[in-house]
Write a protein that holds these residues in place. Structure first.
Motif, mmCIF file in Angstrom:
data_model
loop_
_atom_site.group_PDB
_atom_site.id
_atom_site.type_symbol
_atom_site.label_atom_id
_atom_site.label_comp_id
_atom_site.label_asym_id
_atom_site.label_seq_id
_atom_site.Cartn_x
_atom_site.Cartn_y
_atom_site.Cartn_z
ATOM 1 N N VAL A 279 0.851 -1.189 0.000
ATOM 2 C CA VAL A 279 0.000 0.000 0.000
ATOM 3 C C VAL A 279 0.886 1.238 0.000
ATOM 4 C CG1 VAL A 279 -1.710 1.322 1.296
ATOM 5 C CG2 VAL A 279 -1.878 -1.175 1.199
ATOM 6 N N TYR A 287 -3.481 1.771 -6.168
ATOM 7 C CA TYR A 287 -2.781 0.490 -6.216
ATOM 8 C C TYR A 287 -3.819 -0.612 -6.370
ATOM 9 C CZ TYR A 287 -4.461 0.019 -1.424
ATOM 10 O OH TYR A 287 -5.270 -0.051 -0.320
ATOM 11 N N VAL A 289 -5.594 -3.881 -5.216
ATOM 12 C CA VAL A 289 -5.799 -4.568 -3.938
ATOM 13 C C VAL A 289 -5.795 -6.090 -4.106
ATOM 14 C CG1 VAL A 289 -8.331 -4.728 -3.954
ATOM 15 C CG2 VAL A 289 -7.106 -4.369 -1.777
ATOM 16 N N VAL A 292 -2.939 -7.894 -2.451
ATOM 17 C CA VAL A 292 -3.090 -7.913 -0.992
ATOM 18 C C VAL A 292 -3.959 -9.108 -0.593
ATOM 19 C CG1 VAL A 292 -3.970 -6.665 1.020
ATOM 20 C CG2 VAL A 292 -2.816 -5.414 -0.827
ATOM 21 N N ASN A 331 -11.184 -0.924 -4.245
ATOM 22 C CA ASN A 331 -10.165 -0.897 -5.295
ATOM 23 C C ASN A 331 -9.887 0.552 -5.665
ATOM 24 O OD1 ASN A 331 -8.509 -1.293 -7.501
ATOM 25 N ND2 ASN A 331 -10.178 -1.886 -8.863
ATOM 26 N N THR A 332 -8.773 1.079 -5.205
ATOM 27 C CA THR A 332 -8.471 2.493 -5.426
ATOM 28 C C THR A 332 -8.102 2.800 -6.871
ATOM 29 O OG1 THR A 332 -6.138 2.206 -4.826
ATOM 30 C CG2 THR A 332 -7.688 2.725 -3.049
ATOM 31 N N ASP A 366 -10.063 0.742 2.210
ATOM 32 C CA ASP A 366 -9.306 1.922 1.765
ATOM 33 C C ASP A 366 -10.309 2.768 1.001
ATOM 34 O OD1 ASP A 366 -7.599 3.871 0.888
ATOM 35 O OD2 ASP A 366 -6.033 2.503 0.225
ATOM 36 N N LEU A 404 -6.705 -0.496 5.603
ATOM 37 C CA LEU A 404 -5.390 -0.523 4.972
ATOM 38 C C LEU A 404 -4.766 0.861 4.892
ATOM 39 C CD1 LEU A 404 -6.077 -2.935 1.948
ATOM 40 C CD2 LEU A 404 -5.492 -3.509 4.314
ATOM 41 N N ARG A 405 -5.575 1.872 4.544
ATOM 42 C CA ARG A 405 -5.009 3.214 4.383
ATOM 43 C C ARG A 405 -5.998 4.309 4.748
ATOM 44 N NH1 ARG A 405 -2.495 5.085 -1.371
ATOM 45 N NH2 ARG A 405 -4.689 4.815 -1.949
ATOM 46 N N TRP A 429 -3.696 -0.687 9.639
ATOM 47 C CA TRP A 429 -2.260 -0.717 9.376
ATOM 48 C C TRP A 429 -1.655 0.621 9.793
ATOM 49 C CZ3 TRP A 429 -1.640 -3.496 3.956
ATOM 50 C CH2 TRP A 429 -1.981 -4.848 4.111
#
Length: 522
Positions: A279, A287, A289, A292, A331-332, A366, A404-405, A429
């Motif tokens: 990440v 990114y 996912v 991951v 999904n970014t 995320d 995650l972020r 995280w």
């Protein structure tokens, strides 16, 4: 015992059995193979454990005795075009008890896989047994819909057929997987559409009406392969998994069915230290996912569902140390991972599926929030976005959330069952940030008067950056953990073990209310 010593009735049975097999119709089989497709019996033989198939209604024939010779019907319409029975699937993995299933397949070599009068009766019989015996079911649904040529049974509308109601009533009772290759129209398409999961080959065309019905409705002449091709039905979410051919369809179906059959032995995970760098630190950098998910899960255990539909939301079935789980993730790479109306539909229905069949859910968050704006609202966002919250609130299976972020706004709450307190464990995280909305947006909204008072554009933006940096410092996961808004902040490399151990605790003495909940078709 020699053939000469057989009784006449036994010999007749063997002769009639031979006529139901593919070998009795070499020309029909050859045409099927020339179309690069397999017969119904070939697909079933590939799917089920050897020697386990118990067939129902093998001697049924098309109800056309008033217009065709009996011997012709016996030779050309075996099983009335529907091969059906019980079997074991994945027995070596799960044992005889957990591998018991039902299998049905329309036979395209018999009157184009159409639904005949006795075929409907056969479905009625199997569907009732499926409910009674609680058998997971695979249905090969290729075919042209209702058959108009049956003459033996008086009928006006045929709308009293019970098969569709009985099949729909199995929603939430047993997992049902439809497999489609080639053309699947009308009643056959409804069988697929009522199923929990649809696996389809690349050359599939699925439609609620075939070319004849389309033309009959005055809508023009449409070639069958253009009614509902995969290029349409994968992006719009009808099909869950697209495969190259029937052999791959059977392999994928066996894996999908396995998720609902229980745990396997302990699974092998990959190198978890890779998670520490998967990440990006920058919040605006996209990114994938998928790596991951594949790193966290047992190797080779992940199946992504509806990947081309609402790709901003990832849904997958997988295993963690042998335990089957459902995974949702933002999904970014698409829409920055925001929850759109379609994404909410996708996730809500997936949560229903997991809950109905006892699969714990892992949510990888995320999320900048729900997508907003007039374009988003034009898609009934208010109602459709709320589906995810309602589905999350109804979950009885354990939910584990890993931020995650970014975890912002109502979107992040939807990803965690409605609140950070709803999962049995909510962790983040180290680089994660949480907030009631996107931080820069919150700064611009909260400081509007102050910012409006700054005449110089550059100075105003400097002030925004300064205030956003302060907000980011305050929104760090460690700060949220200090106030116990989340349960812990963990090393990404620990995530797999943390989730596995939590699910072990959460399912050891879990209580689930009795009763059935149906799974939305959409």
């Amino acid at each position: 015992m020699s053939d000469e010593s057989l009784r006449d009735d036994h010999a007749e049975l063997l002769r009639r059995r031979e006529l139901t097999e593919d070998a009795a119709r070499p020309e029909a089989v050859e045409r099927r193979h020339a179309a690069k497709a397999r017969t119904a019996r070939e697909n079933i033989a590939d799917l089920v454990d050897e020697g386990s198939f118990v067939e129902y209604g093998r001697f049924a024939i098309a109800a056309q005795r008033h217009r065709r010779d009996l011997d012709d019907l016996i030779a050309r319409t075996p099983a009335d075009g529907l091969v059906a029975g019980t079997a074991r699937i994945n027995g070596p993995l799960f044992g005889n008890d957990r591998s018991a299933c039902a299998v049905l397949s329309y036979d395209y070599t018999v009157l184009a896989g159409t639904q005949g009068a006795l075929g409907h009766r056969k479905k009625d019989r199997l569907f009732e047994l499926i409910e009674r015996m609680r058998l997971p079911t695979v249905f090969f649904a290729e075919g042209g819909g209702g058959r108009p040529g049956d003459t033996d049974i008086p009928v006006v509308s045929a709308l009293d057929a019970r098969a569709f109601k009985l099949w729909a009533a199995l929603s939430g009772v047993v997992p049902r997987i439809a497999v489609v290759n080639g053309r699947c129209f009308a009643g056959n398409a409804v069988i697929a559409g009522c199923s929990d999961l649809i696996v389809a080959t690349e050359d599939t065309s699925i439609g609620m009406g075939g070319p004849a019905m389309i033309a009959g409705g005055g809508l023009g002449d449409v070639p069958p392969d253009e009614v509902g091709p995969i290029g349409m039905q994968a992006p719009n979410g009808v099909v869950d998994v697209v495969v190259a051919d029937e052999a791959e369809a059977v392999a994928v179906t066996k894996q999908l069915l396995g998720y609902f059959q229980g745990s396997t032995g302990p699974g092998q995970g990959g190198d978890q230290t890779f998670l520490r760098t998967m990440v990006p630190e920058r919040a605006r950098r996209a990114y994938s996912v998928a790596p991951v998910i594949e790193t966290l899960a047992d190797q080779g255990s992940v199946t992504f569902l509806r990947p081309r539909f609402a790709p901003e939301m990832v849904t997958a079935l997988a295993r963690l140390d042998g335990r089957a789980v459902g995974i949702i993730a933002n999904n970014t790479m698409v829409m920055a991972g925001a929850i759109t109306a379609a994404a909410a539909d996708k996730a809500a229905r997936f949560l229903q599926l997991c809950d109905a069949f006892g699969l714990p859910v892992v949510s990888l968050v995320d999320c900048p929030g729900y997508m907003v704006g007039p374009a988003a609202e034009s898609e009934a966002l208010v109602r459709r976005a709320s589906r995810m919250l309602v589905a999350g609130a109804a979950l009885e299976v354990p939910l584990v959330a890993v931020i995650l972020r970014r975890g912002y706004g109502l979107g992040a709450q939807a990803m965690t069952g409605g609140s950070l307190r709803e999962p049995v464990l909510t962790v983040a995280w180290p680089g994660a940030h949480l907030g009631p909305m996107g931080l820069e947006g919150a700064v611009r909204l909260g400081m509007r008067k102050e910012l409006d008072a700054i005449a110089d554009d550059a100075e105003r933006e400097d002030r925004v950056r300064e205030a956003t940096a302060a907000a980011q410092a305050n929104a760090k996961a460690l700060n949220a953990a200090q106030l116990f808004e989340i349960d812990d902040v963990i090393d990404p490399a620990e995530t797999r073990d943390v989730v596995i151990n939590t699910l072990t605790a959460a399912t050891a003495h879990a209580y689930r209310r009795a009763g059935r909940r149906f799974v939305d078709t959409w």
